[in-house]
Design an enzyme around this catalytic site. Structure first.
Site, short mmCIF file in Angstrom:
data_model
loop_
_atom_site.label_atom_id
_atom_site.label_comp_id
_atom_site.label_asym_id
_atom_site.label_seq_id
_atom_site.Cartn_x
_atom_site.Cartn_y
_atom_site.Cartn_z
N LEU A 1 0.85 -1.20 0.00
CA LEU A 1 0.00 0.00 0.00
C LEU A 1 0.88 1.24 0.00
O LEU A 1 1.66 1.45 0.91
CB LEU A 1 -0.87 -0.03 1.27
CG LEU A 1 -1.81 1.12 1.51
CD1 LEU A 1 -2.90 1.14 0.46
CD2 LEU A 1 -2.43 0.99 2.90
N HIS B 1 6.80 0.55 12.04
CA HIS B 1 7.54 1.75 11.65
C HIS B 1 6.59 2.94 11.82
O HIS B 1 5.40 2.82 11.52
CB HIS B 1 7.94 1.58 10.18
CG HIS B 1 8.87 2.62 9.67
ND1 HIS B 1 8.44 3.87 9.33
CD2 HIS B 1 10.20 2.58 9.45
CE1 HIS B 1 9.48 4.57 8.91
NE2 HIS B 1 10.55 3.82 8.98
C1 LIG Z 1 -0.63 4.25 4.28
C2 LIG Z 1 -1.03 5.42 3.42
C3 LIG Z 1 -1.44 4.89 2.04
C4 LIG Z 1 -2.27 6.10 4.05
O1 LIG Z 1 -2.64 7.23 3.33
P1 LIG Z 1 -2.90 8.63 4.07
O2 LIG Z 1 -1.66 8.97 4.82
O3 LIG Z 1 -3.40 9.61 3.08
O4 LIG Z 1 -4.01 8.22 5.09
P2 LIG Z 1 -5.35 8.95 5.46
O5 LIG Z 1 -6.37 8.54 4.44
O6 LIG Z 1 -5.08 10.38 5.70
O7 LIG Z 1 -5.64 8.29 6.85
C5 LIG Z 1 -5.98 6.92 6.97
C6 LIG Z 1 -6.27 6.62 8.44
O8 LIG Z 1 -5.04 6.57 9.20
C7 LIG Z 1 -5.11 7.50 10.28
N1 LIG Z 1 -3.76 8.05 10.49
C8 LIG Z 1 -3.08 8.84 9.63
N2 LIG Z 1 -1.85 9.10 10.12
C9 LIG Z 1 -1.76 8.46 11.32
C10 LIG Z 1 -0.74 8.32 12.31
N3 LIG Z 1 0.45 8.89 12.19
N4 LIG Z 1 -1.01 7.56 13.40
C11 LIG Z 1 -2.22 6.94 13.54
N5 LIG Z 1 -3.21 7.04 12.63
C12 LIG Z 1 -2.99 7.78 11.53
C13 LIG Z 1 -6.11 8.54 9.83
O9 LIG Z 1 -6.68 9.19 10.95
C14 LIG Z 1 -7.13 7.66 9.12
O10 LIG Z 1 -7.93 6.93 10.05
P3 LIG Z 1 -9.42 7.37 10.42
O11 LIG Z 1 -10.20 7.24 9.16
O12 LIG Z 1 -9.79 6.36 11.47
O13 LIG Z 1 -9.30 8.78 10.92
C15 LIG Z 1 0.08 6.46 3.29
O14 LIG Z 1 0.31 7.04 4.55
C16 LIG Z 1 1.37 5.91 2.75
O15 LIG Z 1 1.55 5.72 1.55
N6 LIG Z 1 2.35 5.69 3.65
C17 LIG Z 1 3.71 5.28 3.31
C18 LIG Z 1 3.79 3.84 2.92
C19 LIG Z 1 3.30 2.90 4.00
O16 LIG Z 1 3.71 2.97 5.14
N7 LIG Z 1 2.42 2.00 3.57
C20 LIG Z 1 1.89 0.94 4.40
C21 LIG Z 1 2.80 -0.23 4.34
S1 LIG Z 1 2.14 -1.62 5.16
C22 LIG Z 1 1.34 -2.52 3.99
O17 LIG Z 1 1.44 -2.30 2.82
C23 LIG Z 1 0.42 -3.58 4.52
C24 LIG Z 1 -0.87 -3.00 4.99
C25 LIG Z 1 -1.90 -2.86 3.90
O18 LIG Z 1 -1.61 -3.13 2.73
O19 LIG Z 1 -3.07 -2.48 4.23
#
Ligand SMILES: CC(C)(COP(=O)(O)OP(=O)(O)OC[C@H]1O[C@@H](n2cnc3c(N)ncnc32)[C@H](O)[C@@H]1OP(=O)(O)O)[C@@H](O)C(=O)NCCC(=O)NCCSC(=O)CCC(=O)O
Length: 339
Positions: free
Chosen positions: A129, A233
């Site tokens: 993701l 992480h």
């Molecule tokens: C994971 C995503 C795609 C999420 O996108 P966004 O950051 O735009 O998320 P969002 O839509 O704003 O928020 C999604 C939910 O997470 C919550 N949220 C956001 N930041 C947070 C934080 N720091 N701590 C706790 N919760 C948090 C928000 O409140 C929301 O939940 P509410 O709706 O409850 O408020 C991104 O952050 C990303 O690309 N991150 C970097 C790569 C990564 O770490 N990917 C995951 C790898 S792990 C993997 O791939 C396996 C897991 C899987 O595939 O699902």
């Protein structure tokens, strides 16, 4: 802004490669390596092409992308594996406890151990993701993640009874992994970064091959390594929160590479799968309604977007923009879930 989730094709290689370079490493399912990504897209192409009645559960991979339909740019990606551990074994460490008592010392001692298991073989997996940093915090991460559950609902027979998701473990300021340094690193003669780079190009089988096979007492590990067992992480917290909202939980299984938590759920108990509605479209001119994820189409033609819906006795009304994005007309079946 109009965004659509669709099946990835070989033409998506370049944006996938560019996003893979932004992950910062340790991201097993999205390696910054063109050959690995090409192989992934080819495998996904074969999986999307396999159709028919009475299909066996097989080791398939589906790769999805998030496309901005106004610019045509790909801004995010996610993956689904139908069944892990089919050809190559799937290894996890399981955190277990061993309690012993000595009558002479009048003492009871409990030790924690990491035990290598294949318990999770046969599970489906969601992973890979990634949303482009410029598009974050606007709900697109949720669209990417949750669209997969509608995909699973729409192709339920191709997925197992349980789904896992692996979250990246803790990496320190220098790009090292305290967990790797304490366990894997002792047997490989490679730093975490070297192992991660090798992993990106050659896959992670070498880790399973050379990992110590006997249980490891956590008391014998460094303090730094013990502290990170089962912790995600910091960048993975949003992903973890989304998984928890979908009924995934941490059950003591961790990644043998970096000690990150493996999250588990029963497929039919995943919130977005359990609550998904599958009904015919009765109106495509809905002006205002409940915000929802709406999906249509099978396999390579699967599409999913945000839209407005109204569930009625005879089906679902959706807004015209969603109908356009999904390419559906009245009478077509769609999957949907409240946003
Ligand atoms: C994971 C995503 C795609 C999420 O996108 P966004 O950051 O735009 O998320 P969002 O839509 O704003 O928020 C999604 C939910 O997470 C919550 N949220 C956001 N930041 C947070 C934080 N720091 N701590 C706790 N919760 C948090 C928000 O409140 C929301 O939940 P509410 O709706 O409850 O408020 C991104 O952050 C990303 O690309 N991150 C970097 C790569 C990564 O770490 N990917 C995951 C790898 S792990 C993997 O791939 C396996 C897991 C899987 O595939 O699902």
């Amino acid at each position: 802004m109009s965004f659509i989730i669709r099946a990835a094709t070989p033409a998506d290689l370049q944006p996938l490669y560019e996003m893979a370079k932004l992950t910062g490493g340790g991201f097993t399912n999205l390696p910054p390596d063109r050959n690995s990504l090409t192989a992934k897209l080819e495998r996904a192409g074969q999986s999307f092409a396999r159709d028919g009645e009475d299909l066996d559960l097989a080791d398939e991979l589906f790769v999805m992308v998030l496309e901005n339909t106004e610019t045509g740019e790909v801004r995010g990606t996610s993956q689904l594996f139908t069944q892990v551990g089919q050809s190559l074994p799937f290894y996890s460490y399981r955190l277990t406890t061993l309690t012993q008592h000595s009558i002479e010392l009048e003492r009871t001692v409990t030790a924690e151990m990491l035990v290598l298991t294949n318990d999770l073989g046969g599970c489906s997996e969601v992973g890979g993701l990634f949303l482009h940093p410029n598009e974050r915090a606007g709900g697109l991460g949720l669209l990417l993640a949750r669209s997969r559950y509608l995909y699973i609902a729409a192709h339920r027979e191709r997925f197992g009874d349980r789904i896992l998701a692996e979250l990246r473990g803790i990496i320190d300021d220098r790009g090292g992994s305290p967990f790797w340094d304490a366990i894997g690193g002792k047997f490989f003669g490679m730093s975490f970064q070297e192992a991660d780079e090798f992993n990106a190009v050659n896959g992670n089988q070498f880790i399973a091959d050379l990992m110590p096979k006997h249980p490891v007492y956590t008391a014998l590990l460094s303090e730094e390594a013990r502290k990170v067992i089962g912790l995600p992480h910091p960048n993975g917290r949003a992903a973890m929160r989304m998984l928890e909202n979908e009924n995934f939980s941490y059950e003591g299984y961790v990644d043998i590479f970096d000690g990150g938590p493996t999250m588990l759920a029963r497929t039919d108990n995943v919130t977005s799968i359990k609550n998904a509605a599958h009904v015919p479209v009765v109106d495509i001119e809905l002006e205002a309604g409940e915000k929802a994820l709406i999906a249509a189409g099978r396999l390579a033609n699967f599409r999913c977007c945000y839209g407005a819906r109204e569930l009625r006795d005879d089906g679902i009304a959706i807004d015209s923009r969603a109908a356009d994005l999904l390419r559906v007309a009245k009478g077509d079946m769609v999957w949907s879930i409240a946003r």
